[in-house]
Write a protein that holds these residues in place. Structure first.
Motif, PDB file in Angstrom:
ATOM      1  N   ILE A   1     -27.462 -16.849 -41.001  1.00 44.84           N
ATOM      2  CA  ILE A   1     -28.715 -17.479 -40.599  1.00 44.84           C
ATOM      3  C   ILE A   1     -29.922 -16.655 -41.047  1.00 44.84           C
ATOM      4  CG2 ILE A   1     -30.110 -18.174 -38.595  1.00 44.84           C
ATOM      5  CD1 ILE A   1     -27.761 -20.056 -39.497  1.00 44.84           C
TER       6      ILE A   1
ATOM      7  N   THR B   1     -32.655 -18.697 -43.110  1.00 43.22           N
ATOM      8  CA  THR B   1     -34.032 -18.868 -42.622  1.00 43.22           C
ATOM      9  C   THR B   1     -35.032 -18.172 -43.546  1.00 43.22           C
ATOM     10  OG1 THR B   1     -33.705 -17.014 -41.085  1.00 43.22           O
ATOM     11  CG2 THR B   1     -33.400 -19.240 -40.199  1.00 43.22           C
TER      12      THR B   1
ATOM     13  N   THR C   1     -35.367 -20.453 -46.529  1.00 43.92           N
ATOM     14  CA  THR C   1     -36.151 -21.637 -46.164  1.00 43.92           C
ATOM     15  C   THR C   1     -37.637 -21.310 -46.110  1.00 43.92           C
ATOM     16  OG1 THR C   1     -34.295 -22.540 -44.895  1.00 43.92           O
ATOM     17  CG2 THR C   1     -36.476 -23.432 -44.417  1.00 43.92           C
TER      18      THR C   1
ATOM     19  N   GLN D   1     -24.508 -20.306 -33.943  1.00 41.71           N
ATOM     20  CA  GLN D   1     -25.281 -20.702 -32.764  1.00 41.71           C
ATOM     21  C   GLN D   1     -25.767 -19.481 -31.986  1.00 41.71           C
ATOM     22  OE1 GLN D   1     -26.054 -23.948 -32.439  1.00 41.71           O
ATOM     23  NE2 GLN D   1     -24.795 -24.282 -34.273  1.00 41.71           N
TER      24      GLN D   1
ATOM     25  N   PHE E   1     -31.218 -19.902 -32.881  1.00 49.14           N
ATOM     26  CA  PHE E   1     -30.804 -20.961 -33.811  1.00 49.14           C
ATOM     27  C   PHE E   1     -29.844 -21.913 -33.104  1.00 49.14           C
ATOM     28  CE2 PHE E   1     -28.691 -23.031 -37.320  1.00 49.14           C
ATOM     29  CZ  PHE E   1     -29.668 -23.136 -38.297  1.00 49.14           C
TER      30      PHE E   1
ATOM     31  N   PHE F   1     -29.011 -25.327 -33.964  1.00 50.23           N
ATOM     32  CA  PHE F   1     -28.952 -26.500 -34.826  1.00 50.23           C
ATOM     33  C   PHE F   1     -27.511 -26.720 -35.277  1.00 50.23           C
ATOM     34  CE2 PHE F   1     -33.178 -24.694 -35.193  1.00 50.23           C
ATOM     35  CZ  PHE F   1     -34.009 -25.807 -35.120  1.00 50.23           C
TER      36      PHE F   1
ATOM     37  N   HIS G   1     -27.425 -26.818 -41.526  1.00 52.58           N
ATOM     38  CA  HIS G   1     -28.587 -26.651 -42.390  1.00 52.58           C
ATOM     39  C   HIS G   1     -29.596 -27.788 -42.267  1.00 52.58           C
ATOM     40  CE1 HIS G   1     -25.625 -24.229 -44.984  1.00 52.58           C
ATOM     41  NE2 HIS G   1     -26.608 -23.378 -44.761  1.00 52.58           N
TER      42      HIS G   1
ATOM     43  N   ASP H   1     -30.478 -30.130 -40.117  1.00 51.75           N
ATOM     44  CA  ASP H   1     -31.351 -30.308 -38.949  1.00 51.75           C
ATOM     45  C   ASP H   1     -32.469 -29.271 -38.920  1.00 51.75           C
ATOM     46  OD1 ASP H   1     -29.619 -32.374 -37.171  1.00 51.75           O
ATOM     47  OD2 ASP H   1     -28.320 -30.949 -38.192  1.00 51.75           O
ATOM     48  N   TYR H   2     -32.150 -28.049 -39.314  1.00 48.64           N
ATOM     49  CA  TYR H   2     -33.177 -27.000 -39.362  1.00 48.64           C
ATOM     50  C   TYR H   2     -34.205 -27.307 -40.453  1.00 48.64           C
ATOM     51  CZ  TYR H   2     -35.354 -22.391 -39.779  1.00 48.64           C
ATOM     52  OH  TYR H   2     -36.265 -21.355 -39.827  1.00 48.64           O
TER      53      TYR H   2
ATOM     54  N   GLN I   1     -36.707 -29.818 -39.448  1.00 50.98           N
ATOM     55  CA  GLN I   1     -37.756 -29.290 -38.567  1.00 50.98           C
ATOM     56  C   GLN I   1     -38.801 -28.501 -39.364  1.00 50.98           C
ATOM     57  OE1 GLN I   1     -37.059 -26.891 -34.715  1.00 50.98           O
ATOM     58  NE2 GLN I   1     -37.595 -25.290 -36.193  1.00 50.98           N
ATOM     59  N   GLU I   2     -38.355 -27.721 -40.329  1.00 45.82           N
ATOM     60  CA  GLU I   2     -39.234 -26.787 -41.024  1.00 45.82           C
ATOM     61  C   GLU I   2     -40.028 -27.410 -42.173  1.00 45.82           C
ATOM     62  OE1 GLU I   2     -39.804 -23.443 -40.198  1.00 45.82           O
ATOM     63  OE2 GLU I   2     -38.808 -24.185 -38.378  1.00 45.82           O
TER      64      GLU I   2
END
Length: 349
Positions: free
Chosen positions: A102, A106, A109, A131, A135, A137, A140, A142-143, A146-147
């Motif tokens: 993650i 992140t 992203t 999880q 984080f 979600f 990949h 779903d995150y 959001q972003e």
């Protein structure tokens, strides 16, 4: 101004370090011709990637950097997202390793969001060990939804076979309740736009699969197809979107009927992914359509059972890199085409 191929920056999140992610990344870029198509940046740690390289007995050179502006075209860049050492145990489901997956994702992203990289290709993660309080979600997609700007849609692609989903990571017993006119319209329009701007298809034809066996058989086996799907598809068609269906899902792929359409949209995850992976496994790509940025990934998971053995097939990951680059070019061409009439119009005002 169009970017030269080698200057397209492909950001790569390393995925689960105990899986096959590092292996398929390194195998993809062992072919130095890949560096003529793009400049890769692996979001990880150069020591970790060197460990994976040694395990593979690979001879490729890695260029470690601490800032994105230190990257070099023609090199396999590794951005040090963390400095500390991480214990790797191939094939093990490890929560600590999940944290680093993650961290990589992140950071990549953020770079994508800020325009520091042009596209993002994600190596497989384990949806359970990622999880945490920071984080929460399912994966990949779903995150990213959001972003980034837009409305994410899982779009599986292999050459001319393209399968999208109306619902994705949703329990089967909840699918019917989520099939609303608004959701169906949104997902079909997202696919239409993606086919136009990402794949260069000017008038895309989209097939929609029915929810129930035999698409409800006239209401005998469920009413959703006749009461929700069919009228929504008709409204879209009447408004100019070439959407057709709902078609019974059981024989749609086996009969080759899918070949008549530019994309197929399934109502739920397994309805679309089982036939897709049967036809395309090993070369398919998971593309997140509908967002203002480009992200692709291979069509498989962490493959713990073969991790660290040097036998992983890297073709799906390589295809994910190719597709990300192709879509980057397509979007630029589409933007140039759609902007040109506006400039001409303004000139005559």
């Amino acid at each position: 101004m169009m970017k030269k191929a080698e200057n397209i920056i492909v950001g790569i999140s390393v995925g689960d370090l105990n899986g096959i992610g590092s292996e398929i990344i390194l195998k993809t870029f062992e072919d130095t011709r890949m560096l003529e198509l793009c400049t890769p940046v692996i979001f990880a740690n150069v020591k970790i990637m060197s460990f994976a390289k040694k395990n593979l007995d690979a001879t490729i050179a890695l260029h470690g950097i601490d800032k994105i502006d230190q990257l070099l075209p023609g090199k396999i860049n590794v951005l040090n997202v963390w400095k500390e050492s991480v214990t790797i145990e191939y094939g093990a489901n490890d929560e600590n390793v999940g944290k680093y997956a993650i961290k990589s994702f992140t950071a990549a992203t953020k770079a994508l969001k800020e325009g520091q990289i042009d596209v993002l290709v994600t190596a497989p993660i384990n949806k359970y060990n990622i999880q945490s309080e920071e984080f929460k979600f399912p994966g990949h997609t779903d995150y990213l939804n959001q972003e980034l700007e837009g409305d994410a849609l899982m779009f599986m692609v292999q050459d001319d076979l393209r399968v999208g989903l109306i619902t994705d990571h949703v329990p089967v017993n909840e699918v019917a309740s989520q099939l609303t006119e608004a959701l169906i319209k949104s997902k079909i329009e997202t696919i239409k736009k993606s086919l136009m701007q990402d794949f260069g298809i000017s008038k895309p034809k989209i097939a929609v699969l029915g929810l129930n066996p035999h698409a409800g058989d006239g209401g005998v086996i469920g009413k959703e197809d006749d009461e929700i799907l069919r009228p929504t598809i008709k409204k879209l068609f009447d408004s100019g979107t070439l959407a057709f269906g709902p078609y019974p899902a059981d024989g749609f792929f086996g009969s080759g009927q899918y070949e008549k359409f530019d994309a197929v949209i399934a109502t739920y995850h397994d309805q679309g992914l089982i036939p897709f992976k049967t036809l395309a496994f090993g070369k398919g790509v998971n593309y997140t359509a509908g967002l203002n940025k480009i992200r692709t990934s291979p069509d498989h998971g962490t493959a713990y059972d073969i991790a660290g053995k040097g036998i992983a097939d890297f073709n799906s990951f390589k295809e994910a890199v190719y597709l990300a680059i192709d879509i980057f070019h397509s979007r630029n061409e589409y933007a140039a085409m759609t902007e040109k009439p506006l400039k001409i119009k303004e000139k005559h005002l």
